[in-house]
Structures are given as C-alpha cells and as structure tokens.
Design an enzyme around this catalytic site. Structure first.
Site, mmCIF file in Angstrom:
data_model
loop_
_atom_site.group_PDB
_atom_site.id
_atom_site.type_symbol
_atom_site.label_atom_id
_atom_site.label_comp_id
_atom_site.label_asym_id
_atom_site.label_seq_id
_atom_site.Cartn_x
_atom_site.Cartn_y
_atom_site.Cartn_z
ATOM 1 N N HIS A 1 2.358 -10.229 -9.789
ATOM 2 C CA HIS A 1 1.192 -11.086 -9.565
ATOM 3 C C HIS A 1 0.740 -10.945 -8.119
ATOM 4 O O HIS A 1 1.496 -10.510 -7.255
ATOM 5 C CB HIS A 1 1.500 -12.551 -9.898
ATOM 6 C CG HIS A 1 2.653 -13.138 -9.173
ATOM 7 N ND1 HIS A 1 3.973 -12.841 -9.498
ATOM 8 C CD2 HIS A 1 2.712 -14.001 -8.132
ATOM 9 C CE1 HIS A 1 4.780 -13.513 -8.681
ATOM 10 N NE2 HIS A 1 4.043 -14.212 -7.845
ATOM 11 N N PHE A 2 -0.499 -11.315 -7.894
ATOM 12 C CA PHE A 2 -1.122 -11.196 -6.584
ATOM 13 C C PHE A 2 -1.490 -12.587 -6.081
ATOM 14 O O PHE A 2 -1.975 -13.420 -6.847
ATOM 15 C CB PHE A 2 -2.374 -10.316 -6.660
ATOM 16 C CG PHE A 2 -2.068 -8.902 -7.066
ATOM 17 C CD1 PHE A 2 -1.939 -7.901 -6.115
ATOM 18 C CD2 PHE A 2 -1.893 -8.566 -8.406
ATOM 19 C CE1 PHE A 2 -1.635 -6.591 -6.491
ATOM 20 C CE2 PHE A 2 -1.598 -7.266 -8.790
ATOM 21 C CZ PHE A 2 -1.464 -6.283 -7.829
ATOM 22 N N GLN B 1 9.645 -12.478 -4.118
ATOM 23 C CA GLN B 1 9.143 -12.673 -5.477
ATOM 24 C C GLN B 1 9.980 -13.746 -6.172
ATOM 25 O O GLN B 1 11.209 -13.655 -6.219
ATOM 26 C CB GLN B 1 9.193 -11.366 -6.261
ATOM 27 C CG GLN B 1 8.586 -11.470 -7.654
ATOM 28 C CD GLN B 1 8.590 -10.134 -8.402
ATOM 29 O OE1 GLN B 1 9.195 -9.154 -7.972
ATOM 30 N NE2 GLN B 1 7.901 -10.112 -9.524
#
Length: 140
Positions: free
Chosen positions: A102-103, A96
């Site tokens: 978030h995707f 990350q």
C-alpha cells in the site's frame, strides 16, 4: 512466504471490514488511514494480492501509482499543506505494519510533527469530514 488473504486490507477490499473510501477503480482503492500520522493521511491499496512492491504485477503497480498521484493532488487541493509525502514500506524492518502492499499519502505542514505510524486511532467523525473535503476535489 504465501500471501495472507486474511490481512486487514484484503478484508477491506472484499468488503469484510469497514473503511472510509475516497476513490476506487479496477486496480486500486483509496481510503482514509484510521491511524493517521497527520490529518488527511490517505492509503492507496492495490487490488492485486501482493505483500510487498516486489510481488506486485506491473499492471497493478501502474494502477496504484496513478491512484496515488490522483489522491496526492486531491489532498493538496483540499487541505493546502506545505508539502505532501508519498511513501511505501516493504517488510517489518522498513515499517510495514499490514502485509499487503500500500501507498501512503500524507500532507505535511511546516513545524507540525507527525504522529507515530500505526499507533493511535483518529476520531471517525473527523476522518469523515476530511474525507468529504478530499472527495470534493476528486469530483465526487
């Protein structure tokens, strides 16, 4: 650790930083990744202020997953990849790079290597062109 509302995605959600937007609803925003791992790499950002998936309220998670699926379908239709990767990282050790959940929706083609994550900026005009193709599949 408290949520850092100065992170880039929080600033994009508030309109303080530019982005190439694809879709938005009450719970999530979908944008082009400016440092894509493949052409058509999309990010889905929940609007809830949460650093990791563990912090995301149920309603925000549902909204984000619905938007992620919607974008995965549109990316597949627009770009005709051999496959579509959907991923989500939690914590720096997991990869990350922005402290807002978030995707990732990343189209994949057989034999094509992925670019390094969060490394090189893409040509903005190329991103806009791909975004237009994806938006057409979203009906916009």
């Amino acid at each position: 650790m408290p949520y850092d509302d100065a992170n880039p995605f929080a600033r994009i959600l508030r309109g303080e930083l530019p982005s190439i937007q694809l879709a938005e609803d009450d719970g999530a925003l979908a944008i082009m990744d400016i440092m894509p791992q493949a052409d058509g790499h999309v990010l889905v950002i929940p609007k809830a202020p949460a650093e990791q998936i563990f912090d995301l309220p149920d309603a925000a998670l549902v909204a984000a997953i619905r938007m992620t699926q919607r974008l995965a379908v549109a990316v597949r239709q627009a770009l005709q990849p051999d496959g579509v990767f959907v991923g989500q990282f939690n914590g720096a050790a997991a990869g990350q790079t922005v402290p807002h959940v978030h995707f990732h929706v990343i189209p994949r083609w057989k034999g094509a290597e992925l670019h390094m994550h969060a490394r090189d900026h893409a040509d903005p005009e190329k991103l806009k062109s791909i975004a237009q193709r994806i938006r057409q599949q979203l009906g916009g």
